[in-house]
Design an enzyme around this catalytic site. Sequence first.
Site, PDB file in Angstrom:
ATOM      1  N   ASP A   1       0.828  -1.203   0.000  1.00  0.00           N
ATOM      2  CA  ASP A   1       0.000   0.000   0.000  1.00  0.00           C
ATOM      3  C   ASP A   1       0.864   1.256   0.000  1.00  0.00           C
ATOM      4  OD1 ASP A   1       0.821  -0.908   2.528  1.00  0.00           O
ATOM      5  OD2 ASP A   1      -0.755   0.187   3.566  1.00  0.00           O
TER       6      ASP A   1
ATOM      7  N   ARG B   1      -8.962   1.987   7.083  1.00  0.00           N
ATOM      8  CA  ARG B   1      -8.470   1.193   5.950  1.00  0.00           C
ATOM      9  C   ARG B   1      -9.513   1.117   4.840  1.00  0.00           C
ATOM     10  NH1 ARG B   1      -3.667  -1.522   7.634  1.00  0.00           N
ATOM     11  NH2 ARG B   1      -3.684  -2.211   9.800  1.00  0.00           N
TER      12      ARG B   1
ATOM     13  N   ASP C   1      -3.927   2.498   7.438  1.00  0.00           N
ATOM     14  CA  ASP C   1      -4.606   2.768   8.703  1.00  0.00           C
ATOM     15  C   ASP C   1      -3.969   3.878   9.530  1.00  0.00           C
ATOM     16  OD1 ASP C   1      -2.292   0.974   9.245  1.00  0.00           O
ATOM     17  OD2 ASP C   1      -3.024   1.096  11.310  1.00  0.00           O
TER      18      ASP C   1
ATOM     19  N   LYS D   1       6.438   7.417  -0.516  1.00  0.00           N
ATOM     20  CA  LYS D   1       6.894   8.661   0.131  1.00  0.00           C
ATOM     21  C   LYS D   1       8.403   8.721  -0.020  1.00  0.00           C
ATOM     22  CE  LYS D   1       3.784   9.355   4.098  1.00  0.00           C
ATOM     23  NZ  LYS D   1       3.794   9.303   5.566  1.00  0.00           N
TER      24      LYS D   1
ATOM     25  N   ASP E   1       7.535   3.671   2.878  1.00  0.00           N
ATOM     26  CA  ASP E   1       7.945   4.808   3.697  1.00  0.00           C
ATOM     27  C   ASP E   1       9.479   4.766   3.799  1.00  0.00           C
ATOM     28  OD1 ASP E   1       7.826   6.914   5.463  1.00  0.00           O
ATOM     29  OD2 ASP E   1       7.063   5.760   7.141  1.00  0.00           O
TER      30      ASP E   1
ATOM     31  N   LEU F   1       9.771  -3.568   2.748  1.00  0.00           N
ATOM     32  CA  LEU F   1       9.895  -4.171   1.420  1.00  0.00           C
ATOM     33  C   LEU F   1      11.297  -4.665   1.118  1.00  0.00           C
ATOM     34  CD1 LEU F   1       7.843  -2.273  -1.277  1.00  0.00           C
ATOM     35  CD2 LEU F   1       7.768  -4.688  -0.644  1.00  0.00           C
TER      36      LEU F   1
HETATM   37  C1  PRP Z   1       2.932   0.018   6.889  1.00  0.00           C
HETATM   38  C2  PRP Z   1       2.682  -0.056   5.399  1.00  0.00           C
HETATM   39  C3  PRP Z   1       3.912  -0.733   4.877  1.00  0.00           C
HETATM   40  C4  PRP Z   1       5.005  -0.264   5.810  1.00  0.00           C
HETATM   41  C5  PRP Z   1       5.803   0.814   5.167  1.00  0.00           C
HETATM   42  O1  PRP Z   1       2.597  -1.232   7.457  1.00  0.00           O
HETATM   43  O2  PRP Z   1       1.522  -0.822   5.126  1.00  0.00           O
HETATM   44  O3  PRP Z   1       3.792  -2.139   4.956  1.00  0.00           O
HETATM   45  O4  PRP Z   1       4.334   0.249   6.990  1.00  0.00           O
HETATM   46  O5  PRP Z   1       6.801   1.282   6.017  1.00  0.00           O
HETATM   47  P1  PRP Z   1       8.349   1.162   5.733  1.00  0.00           P
HETATM   48  O6  PRP Z   1       8.607   1.442   4.273  1.00  0.00           O
HETATM   49  O7  PRP Z   1       8.920   2.248   6.610  1.00  0.00           O
HETATM   50  O8  PRP Z   1       8.798  -0.192   6.134  1.00  0.00           O
HETATM   51  P2  PRP Z   1       2.366  -1.430   9.020  1.00  0.00           P
HETATM   52  O9  PRP Z   1       3.631  -1.930   9.641  1.00  0.00           O
HETATM   53  O10 PRP Z   1       1.755  -0.189   9.591  1.00  0.00           O
HETATM   54  O11 PRP Z   1       1.331  -2.631   9.087  1.00  0.00           O
HETATM   55  P3  PRP Z   1      -0.106  -2.708   8.371  1.00  0.00           P
HETATM   56  O12 PRP Z   1       0.161  -2.969   6.921  1.00  0.00           O
HETATM   57  O13 PRP Z   1      -0.767  -3.868   9.035  1.00  0.00           O
HETATM   58  O14 PRP Z   1      -0.818  -1.407   8.615  1.00  0.00           O
HETATM   59 MG    MG Z   2      -0.134   0.261   9.677  1.00  0.00          MG
HETATM   60 MN    MN Z   3       1.916  -2.736   5.815  1.00  0.00          MN
END
Ligand code: PRP
Ligand code: MG
Ligand code: MN
Length: 176
Positions: free
Chosen positions: A99, A164, A158, A130, A102, A107
Amino acid sequence: MKHTVEVMISEADVAARIAKLGEEITARYQGSDEVVMIGLLRGSCVFLADLCRQTQLPITLDFMTASSYGSGMHSTRDVRILKDLDDDIKGKDIVLVEDIIDTGYTLNKVREILSLREPKSLAICTLLDKPSRREVHVPVDWIGFSIPDEFVVGCGIDYAQKYRNLPFIGKVVPQE
Ligand code: PRP
Ligand code: MG
Ligand code: MN
């Protein structure tokens, strides 16, 4: 925190962009007998559901849950697999669906783990990016929208597990 949510990217714009991504992904995998879309739970599930329906390919689905521990502000973030894929991906065409990217830690780590399993190909598609927040490089094949460093929700993303299901990308605005 008291807050409101403002529309940042409309439902129609999100839908149009996902349709385009679906076309591009369809073109890329012409001739493939199986394209496995892997969703990272929980955030990717809404986008993944929309995206897979905008492709005309023999798609199969699998899911993984990765969790990051420690402070997100530090570059020592440790990403762990809480739920692994159900099936083997060796020799398969994989599209890893997120989704939002960051810092890139989630990833980057998942990509590393999946690469070791020797898929035929491994591409990444994210709805939002981002770039200004990136701490580790991740090669991304398809990006829906590049956005500034705003607190966004909706389309799977979220805030404290809520929002969501919003059909648009919203911006969380703090209220005094
Ligand atoms: C969020 C988002 C990505 C990740 C991105 O997931 O869905 O998976 O953070 O962040 P990063 O690039 O800094 O690693 P989250 O851990 O909030 O879990 P969720 O998908 O269950 O909301
Ligand atoms: Mg999250
Ligand atoms: Mn996530």
